[in-house]
Design a protein around this motif. Structure first.
Motif, PDB file in Angstrom:
ATOM      1  N   TYR A 104       5.272  10.891  -5.936  1.00  0.00           N
ATOM      2  CA  TYR A 104       4.503  10.005  -6.813  1.00  0.00           C
ATOM      3  C   TYR A 104       4.170   8.689  -6.127  1.00  0.00           C
ATOM      4  O   TYR A 104       3.202   8.023  -6.493  1.00  0.00           O
ATOM      5  N   ARG A 105       4.931   8.328  -5.096  1.00  0.00           N
ATOM      6  CA  ARG A 105       4.497   7.194  -4.280  1.00  0.00           C
ATOM      7  C   ARG A 105       3.175   7.532  -3.584  1.00  0.00           C
ATOM      8  O   ARG A 105       2.306   6.680  -3.415  1.00  0.00           O
ATOM      9  N   LEU A 108       0.434   7.027  -6.150  1.00  0.00           N
ATOM     10  CA  LEU A 108       0.136   5.608  -6.335  1.00  0.00           C
ATOM     11  C   LEU A 108      -0.694   5.081  -5.165  1.00  0.00           C
ATOM     12  O   LEU A 108      -1.637   4.308  -5.355  1.00  0.00           O
ATOM     13  N   LYS A 109      -0.339   5.511  -3.974  1.00  0.00           N
ATOM     14  CA  LYS A 109      -1.069   5.047  -2.778  1.00  0.00           C
ATOM     15  C   LYS A 109      -2.513   5.516  -2.807  1.00  0.00           C
ATOM     16  O   LYS A 109      -3.439   4.748  -2.509  1.00  0.00           O
ATOM     17  N   ILE A 111      -4.329   6.422  -5.482  1.00  0.00           N
ATOM     18  CA  ILE A 111      -5.038   5.733  -6.562  1.00  0.00           C
ATOM     19  C   ILE A 111      -5.513   4.358  -6.097  1.00  0.00           C
ATOM     20  O   ILE A 111      -6.642   3.936  -6.385  1.00  0.00           O
ATOM     21  N   ASN A 112      -4.667   3.676  -5.345  1.00  0.00           N
ATOM     22  CA  ASN A 112      -5.012   2.327  -4.885  1.00  0.00           C
ATOM     23  C   ASN A 112      -6.033   2.321  -3.758  1.00  0.00           C
ATOM     24  O   ASN A 112      -6.476   1.248  -3.320  1.00  0.00           O
ATOM     25  N   LYS A 239      -5.473   2.762 -12.889  1.00  0.00           N
ATOM     26  CA  LYS A 239      -4.891   1.473 -12.517  1.00  0.00           C
ATOM     27  C   LYS A 239      -3.624   1.178 -13.313  1.00  0.00           C
ATOM     28  O   LYS A 239      -2.639   0.647 -12.787  1.00  0.00           O
ATOM     29  N   SER A 242      -0.873   3.331 -11.916  1.00  0.00           N
ATOM     30  CA  SER A 242      -0.384   2.780 -10.659  1.00  0.00           C
ATOM     31  C   SER A 242       0.508   1.565 -10.885  1.00  0.00           C
ATOM     32  O   SER A 242       1.559   1.416 -10.241  1.00  0.00           O
ATOM     33  N   THR A 243       0.103   0.679 -11.798  1.00  0.00           N
ATOM     34  CA  THR A 243       0.869  -0.536 -12.065  1.00  0.00           C
ATOM     35  C   THR A 243       2.252  -0.217 -12.622  1.00  0.00           C
ATOM     36  O   THR A 243       3.275  -0.728 -12.141  1.00  0.00           O
ATOM     37  N   GLN A 246       4.543   1.689 -10.140  1.00  0.00           N
ATOM     38  CA  GLN A 246       5.181   0.888  -9.103  1.00  0.00           C
ATOM     39  C   GLN A 246       6.540   0.361  -9.560  1.00  0.00           C
ATOM     40  O   GLN A 246       7.473   0.230  -8.746  1.00  0.00           O
TER      41      GLN A 246
END
Length: 333
Positions: A104-105, A108-109, A111-112, A239, A242-243, A246
């Motif tokens: 899942y990291r 997140l990466k 998505i960003n 977003k 992702s927020t 994190q």
């Protein structure tokens, strides 16, 4: 896997098997739909990257937009076996972490990276995606997709017990103490919930705080758990995902707590599209792919695990042929 050690890897791509396998895929007649506006994110918890050419052959026609991610970069010798150039990003973390936070990291990466797509479809490298069955989910590409999530799966992190509505309180029905090694996450989960409670003014945190509060009669102490090897995040939710993600990543929370909890803290249960799939946990169930697929999974969205590495790592010839037969004759690109 360090690049300078690639030549010594025990996971080098088996060209003896790869060549006929590749030819059978390339010459096959494919009839099912493509999903051009969805980014397929295939993640690896371990750096067993010799399956990359196989995975890309399986999904490249259904998903023109694909990206791969794992704990480290693959060897150049593996990348050179690709029919088409691929995009691979590294999470730069220790491989095989038991919490599964590597994958899942990765999400997140990606998505960003701000891809202009309708959404992000996460797939573990050992999940077989039945692309011919995705049309019912694709109609709802503006909503998240997740394996069955129920309010009955609400767990109060303070006591480690199920606390679904209408009770909203601990009642002696403890979650299994060995489930996901929950005890090791308990304090860290409560730390995250305290942060969410105290930072409601921050973007996206307020939304999550309000939802969690509604789910637990005013308290922010409950989480949800569930299978998370295959799920989808629409662009409008990316977003926020992702927020909040994190916060969980910083604490190394288990994948199967993190993803479902983010889903329900950002959307109503009823708004989450339910994924159909089979997960085989017993070692006796994992030996042969073809019988499982033919008997149980053709009408599902996915089944798991389907470890392609069995094609070229397995010493059992019957198992190797079984795996090869499935991927060559039943997987549609």
């Amino acid at each position: 896997m360090d690049l300078e050690k690639c030549q010594h890897s025990s996971y080098m791509f088996n060209t003896r098997i790869a060549s006929p396998f590749r030819q059978r895929f390339v010459t096959r007649n494919h009839t099912h739909k493509s999903f051009p506006d969805i980014l397929l994110v295939i993640t690896f918890n371990y750096a067993i990257y010799d399956v990359l050419p196989y995975l890309d052959l399986m999904y490249r026609q259904s998903f023109p937009q694909r990206i791969y991610c794992g704990p480290s970069q693959p060897c150049s010798s593996i990348l050179n076996n690709m029919i088409e150039e691929i995009i691979f990003v590294s999470a730069n973390v220790q491989a095989g972490v038991k919490s599964g936070d590597v994958v899942y990291r990765c999400m997140l990466k990606v998505i960003n990276m701000n891809y202009d797509v309708a959404g992000f479809l996460h797939l573990g490298d050992d999940v077989a995606l039945n692309t011919w069955n995705l049309h019912d989910l694709y109609k709802h590409k503006d909503k998240p997709w997740q394996k069955i999530l129920l309010k009955e799966q609400l767990v109060d992190a303070q006591c480690g017990e199920f606390a679904p509505p209408p009770r909203y309180k601990c009642n002696g029905e403890k979650i299994a103490h060995n489930w996901g090694n929950f005890a090791s996450y308990q304090a860290r989960l409560l730390k995250i919930f305290k942060y969410i409670q105290n930072n409601r003014e921050k973007t996206y945190v307020k939304q999550c705080a309000n939802r969690l509060s509604q789910l637990s009669a005013g308290r922010i102490t409950s989480f949800v758990f569930g299978t998370s090897d295959f799920y989808y995040v629409p662009k409008a939710m990316a977003k926020a995902f992702s927020t909040i993600g994190q916060l969980f990543s910083d604490e190394g929370i288990w994948l199967e707590i993190t993803v479902p909890t983010i889903m329900v803290c950002l959307r109503d249960f009823e708004d989450i599209q339910q994924i159909r799939g089979k997960d085989y946990w017993l070692p006796s169930d994992r030996n042969f792919i073809m019988p499982r697929f033919l008997k149980h999974s053709q009408n599902d969205h996915y089944f798991h695990p389907a470890k392609i590495s069995g094609i070229f790592q397995c010493q059992d010839l019957q198992r190797q042929n079984d795996t090869l037969d499935y991927f060559c004759n039943y997987v549609r690109m």
